[in-house]
Write a protein that holds these residues in place. Sequence first.
Motif, PDB file in Angstrom:
ATOM      1  N   PHE A  11       9.947   1.782   9.191  1.00  0.00           N
ATOM      2  CA  PHE A  11       9.963   0.541   8.416  1.00  0.00           C
ATOM      3  C   PHE A  11      11.052  -0.407   8.927  1.00  0.00           C
ATOM      4  CE2 PHE A  11       7.431   2.904   5.238  1.00  0.00           C
ATOM      5  CZ  PHE A  11       6.443   1.959   4.987  1.00  0.00           C
ATOM      6  N   GLN A  15      10.802  -4.384  10.356  1.00  0.00           N
ATOM      7  CA  GLN A  15      11.703  -5.473   9.992  1.00  0.00           C
ATOM      8  C   GLN A  15      12.231  -6.192  11.234  1.00  0.00           C
ATOM      9  OE1 GLN A  15      15.507  -4.494   8.108  1.00  0.00           O
ATOM     10  NE2 GLN A  15      15.262  -6.270   6.760  1.00  0.00           N
ATOM     11  N   THR A  49       3.507  -8.036   4.406  1.00  0.00           N
ATOM     12  CA  THR A  49       4.492  -7.846   3.345  1.00  0.00           C
ATOM     13  C   THR A  49       3.807  -7.576   2.012  1.00  0.00           C
ATOM     14  OG1 THR A  49       5.953  -9.363   4.532  1.00  0.00           O
ATOM     15  CG2 THR A  49       6.551  -8.823   2.266  1.00  0.00           C
ATOM     16  N   GLN A  52       2.509  -3.961   2.053  1.00  0.00           N
ATOM     17  CA  GLN A  52       3.620  -3.024   1.866  1.00  0.00           C
ATOM     18  C   GLN A  52       4.097  -3.059   0.420  1.00  0.00           C
ATOM     19  OE1 GLN A  52       6.731  -3.269   4.812  1.00  0.00           O
ATOM     20  NE2 GLN A  52       8.211  -2.283   3.479  1.00  0.00           N
ATOM     21  N   ASP A 109      12.237  -9.315   3.300  1.00  0.00           N
ATOM     22  CA  ASP A 109      13.454  -8.513   3.165  1.00  0.00           C
ATOM     23  C   ASP A 109      13.583  -7.891   1.780  1.00  0.00           C
ATOM     24  OD1 ASP A 109      14.185  -8.919   5.817  1.00  0.00           O
ATOM     25  OD2 ASP A 109      15.547 -10.576   5.360  1.00  0.00           O
ATOM     26  N   HIS A 112      11.273  -4.990   1.883  1.00  0.00           N
ATOM     27  CA  HIS A 112      11.871  -3.965   2.738  1.00  0.00           C
ATOM     28  C   HIS A 112      12.965  -3.207   1.968  1.00  0.00           C
ATOM     29  CE1 HIS A 112      13.145  -1.960   6.394  1.00  0.00           C
ATOM     30  NE2 HIS A 112      14.386  -2.277   6.073  1.00  0.00           N
ATOM     31  N   GLU A 113      13.775  -3.943   1.229  1.00  0.00           N
ATOM     32  CA  GLU A 113      14.844  -3.321   0.439  1.00  0.00           C
ATOM     33  C   GLU A 113      14.259  -2.371  -0.612  1.00  0.00           C
ATOM     34  OE1 GLU A 113      17.859  -4.963  -2.876  1.00  0.00           O
ATOM     35  OE2 GLU A 113      18.074  -5.912  -0.902  1.00  0.00           O
ATOM     36  N   THR A 115      11.372  -0.870  -0.416  1.00  0.00           N
ATOM     37  CA  THR A 115      10.812   0.267   0.327  1.00  0.00           C
ATOM     38  C   THR A 115      11.919   1.251   0.695  1.00  0.00           C
ATOM     39  OG1 THR A 115       9.000  -1.090   1.185  1.00  0.00           O
ATOM     40  CG2 THR A 115       9.526   0.929   2.399  1.00  0.00           C
ATOM     41  N   GLU A 116      13.039   0.748   1.184  1.00  0.00           N
ATOM     42  CA  GLU A 116      14.164   1.623   1.524  1.00  0.00           C
ATOM     43  C   GLU A 116      14.662   2.385   0.312  1.00  0.00           C
ATOM     44  OE1 GLU A 116      16.991  -1.092   3.378  1.00  0.00           O
ATOM     45  OE2 GLU A 116      16.594  -0.106   5.297  1.00  0.00           O
ATOM     46  N   ASP A 152       1.246  -2.572   9.280  1.00  0.00           N
ATOM     47  CA  ASP A 152       2.334  -3.547   9.397  1.00  0.00           C
ATOM     48  C   ASP A 152       2.744  -3.779  10.843  1.00  0.00           C
ATOM     49  OD1 ASP A 152       2.350  -3.842   6.643  1.00  0.00           O
ATOM     50  OD2 ASP A 152       4.414  -3.166   6.376  1.00  0.00           O
TER      51      ASP A 152
END
Length: 170
Positions: A11, A15, A49, A52, A109, A112-113, A115-116, A152
């Motif tokens: 992932f 990014q 995005t 995801q 972002d 992504h945050e 997901t992390e 992605d």
Amino acid sequence: MKGTEVLADAFGRIQDVVHEAVEGLGPEQLDARIDPDANSITWLVWHLTRVQDDHVADAAGWEQVWHAQGWDERFALPLPAGSTGYGHTAREAGSVRVASGELLLGYFDAVHEQTERFLRGLHAADLDRVVDERWDPPVTLGVRLISVIGDDLQHAGQAAFVRGVLTRDR
């Protein structure tokens, strides 16, 4: 390295590609289509995005970042509230436009945050949990996450290609 760490690394690579495809471009370039039926960088990054966001939120049992953080209102797209871009016509894809790359990357972002955060809370055994029984065989969390990564990366690569076409010396 743990399986969840491998997923987090993948992932993170998405990014990197997304930022390289978007940074430094203005709205005109981001929204440009290299032919009338082609997808723009904006649509490609927004779509990857949204997918995801949708899939990770569903697996985690969380609200999508799109709605929870008001990105749907900031983008103000002329599309149904839950649209992810799946099955979009060329006309619908062309309606996905942005005022800036910062808006596009801000949403990416934020997803992504999330997901992390989700990945940090997982254990190896969690990857075997069935998340979708509509398929034969049923889809596990691990398979779903790999599917999102594959999709992605394809779209991020397409966005990088479009950027290359738009910015090459003529």
